[in-house]
Design a protein around this motif. Structure first.
Motif, PDB file in Angstrom:
ATOM      1  N   MET A   1      18.770 -10.623  -5.049  1.00 49.06           N
ATOM      2  CA  MET A   1      18.879 -10.907  -6.477  1.00 49.06           C
ATOM      3  C   MET A   1      18.668 -12.397  -6.708  1.00 49.06           C
ATOM      4  N   VAL A   2      17.913 -12.738  -7.728  1.00 46.21           N
ATOM      5  CA  VAL A   2      17.659 -14.153  -8.030  1.00 46.21           C
ATOM      6  C   VAL A   2      18.964 -14.817  -8.474  1.00 46.21           C
ATOM      7  N   ASP A   3      19.693 -14.153  -9.386  1.00 46.39           N
ATOM      8  CA  ASP A   3      20.985 -14.671  -9.863  1.00 46.39           C
ATOM      9  C   ASP A   3      21.984 -13.506  -9.837  1.00 46.39           C
ATOM     10  N   PRO A   4      22.791 -13.377  -8.774  1.00 44.40           N
ATOM     11  CA  PRO A   4      23.710 -12.229  -8.658  1.00 44.40           C
ATOM     12  C   PRO A   4      24.691 -12.096  -9.828  1.00 44.40           C
ATOM     13  N   GLN A   5      24.950 -13.207 -10.514  1.00 44.05           N
ATOM     14  CA  GLN A   5      25.868 -13.137 -11.666  1.00 44.05           C
ATOM     15  C   GLN A   5      25.186 -12.538 -12.894  1.00 44.05           C
ATOM     16  N   ASN A   6      23.879 -12.596 -12.927  1.00 46.30           N
ATOM     17  CA  ASN A   6      23.110 -12.072 -14.065  1.00 46.30           C
ATOM     18  C   ASN A   6      21.909 -11.263 -13.567  1.00 46.30           C
ATOM     19  N   PRO A   7      22.192 -10.110 -12.965  1.00 44.70           N
ATOM     20  CA  PRO A   7      21.076  -9.313 -12.430  1.00 44.70           C
ATOM     21  C   PRO A   7      20.209  -8.741 -13.542  1.00 44.70           C
ATOM     22  N   THR A   8      18.937  -8.647 -13.265  1.00 43.83           N
ATOM     23  CA  THR A   8      18.012  -8.037 -14.229  1.00 43.83           C
ATOM     24  C   THR A   8      18.097  -6.514 -14.118  1.00 43.83           C
ATOM     25  N   ASP A   9      17.598  -5.830 -15.144  1.00 43.25           N
ATOM     26  CA  ASP A   9      17.575  -4.362 -15.093  1.00 43.25           C
ATOM     27  C   ASP A   9      16.771  -3.882 -13.882  1.00 43.25           C
ATOM     28  N   PHE A  10      15.680  -4.593 -13.585  1.00 45.71           N
ATOM     29  CA  PHE A  10      14.847  -4.233 -12.433  1.00 45.71           C
ATOM     30  C   PHE A  10      15.654  -4.318 -11.140  1.00 45.71           C
ATOM     31  N   GLU A  11      16.454  -5.382 -11.006  1.00 47.78           N
ATOM     32  CA  GLU A  11      17.278  -5.536  -9.795  1.00 47.78           C
ATOM     33  C   GLU A  11      18.385  -4.478  -9.759  1.00 47.78           C
ATOM     34  N   LEU A  12      18.996  -4.212 -10.921  1.00 48.98           N
ATOM     35  CA  LEU A  12      20.097  -3.241 -10.972  1.00 48.98           C
ATOM     36  C   LEU A  12      19.648  -1.843 -10.563  1.00 48.98           C
ATOM     37  N   LYS A  13      18.457  -1.441 -10.980  1.00 45.85           N
ATOM     38  CA  LYS A  13      18.047  -0.059 -10.686  1.00 45.85           C
ATOM     39  C   LYS A  13      17.674   0.161  -9.214  1.00 45.85           C
ATOM     40  N   HIS A  14      17.521  -0.945  -8.457  1.00 40.31           N
ATOM     41  CA  HIS A  14      17.209  -0.811  -7.033  1.00 40.31           C
ATOM     42  C   HIS A  14      18.421  -1.025  -6.129  1.00 40.31           C
ATOM     43  N   THR A  15      19.511  -1.529  -6.696  1.00 41.94           N
ATOM     44  CA  THR A  15      20.632  -1.970  -5.867  1.00 41.94           C
ATOM     45  C   THR A  15      21.647  -0.850  -5.669  1.00 41.94           C
ATOM     46  N   PRO A  16      22.073  -0.617  -4.421  1.00 40.81           N
ATOM     47  CA  PRO A  16      23.076   0.427  -4.178  1.00 40.81           C
ATOM     48  C   PRO A  16      24.387   0.133  -4.910  1.00 40.81           C
ATOM     49  N   ASP A  17      24.972   1.186  -5.452  1.00 39.98           N
ATOM     50  CA  ASP A  17      26.285   1.110  -6.090  1.00 39.98           C
ATOM     51  C   ASP A  17      27.283   1.722  -5.121  1.00 39.98           C
ATOM     52  N   LEU A  18      28.301   0.953  -4.739  1.00 36.32           N
ATOM     53  CA  LEU A  18      29.237   1.396  -3.696  1.00 36.32           C
ATOM     54  C   LEU A  18      30.640   1.519  -4.269  1.00 36.32           C
TER      55      LEU A  18
END
Ligand SMILES: [Fe+2]
Length: 173
Positions: A67-84
């Protein structure tokens, strides 16, 4: 006498010719057997890669992405990132871990051309789960029970065939 000598010479020449033919055939057969000898599937010298499947040919991005800025993830980053999500621990000490791909309701597509092709779960960098998904309408989601202790680090990777490998981690508290 001359006639007998002539037959004798012809006989010797015929025997020599036959022997030559047998020797030639033996050499030729050996070469042929060597040339077509099957190679063991487990041969250490086997450098020919297995042909890729149609699915594998569509997996074109294996680059790890942060993520470029983990505090402000983009929608594109959110849809690829695992939710645990860690859940309860059963009486045998197995703790529930739920894994989905996509966060905050932003779900990654599952189409024949663009899909999450794998997830991997590591505990303290030990690979525990390695799942592959076909490019079919299936949304990766799963619940697992793991033997965990305080301080263990769970890291989950998800691979998108087009956009690379994203990850998320949590520490057991
Ligand atoms: Fe993607």
């Amino acid at each position: 006498m001359e006639r007998r000598e002539a037959f004798k010479k012809i006989g010797i020449m015929a025997l020599a010719g036959t022997a030559s033919l047998l020797f030639f055939n033996a050499c030729t057969n050996n070469e042929t057997e060597t040339a077509v000898a099957p190679i063991s599937e487990n041969s250490a010298n086997d450098s020919v890669a297995a042909p890729k499947s149609a699915r594998e040919k569509l997996i074109i991005n294996r680059q790890k992405v942060s993520m470029v800025d983990p505090q402000n993830p983009t929608d594109f980053e959110l849809k690829h990132t695992p939710d645990l999500v860690l859940g309860t621990t059963d009486e045998k000490g197995n703790t529930s871990l739920t894994v989905g791909i996509g966060q905050k309701g932003i779900i990654h597509p599952s189409t024949p051309e663009h899909w999450i092709d794998y997830i991997k779960i590591f505990v303290n960098e030990q690979l525990m789960v390695d799942l592959q998904y076909m490019n079919l309408p299936i949304r990766p989601y799963g619940q697992f029970y793991l033997q965990l202790k305080k301080g263990d680090i769970i890291r989950v990777e998800s691979g998108c065939n087009l956009h690379g490998i994203y990850e998320n981690s949590i520490t057991v508290s």
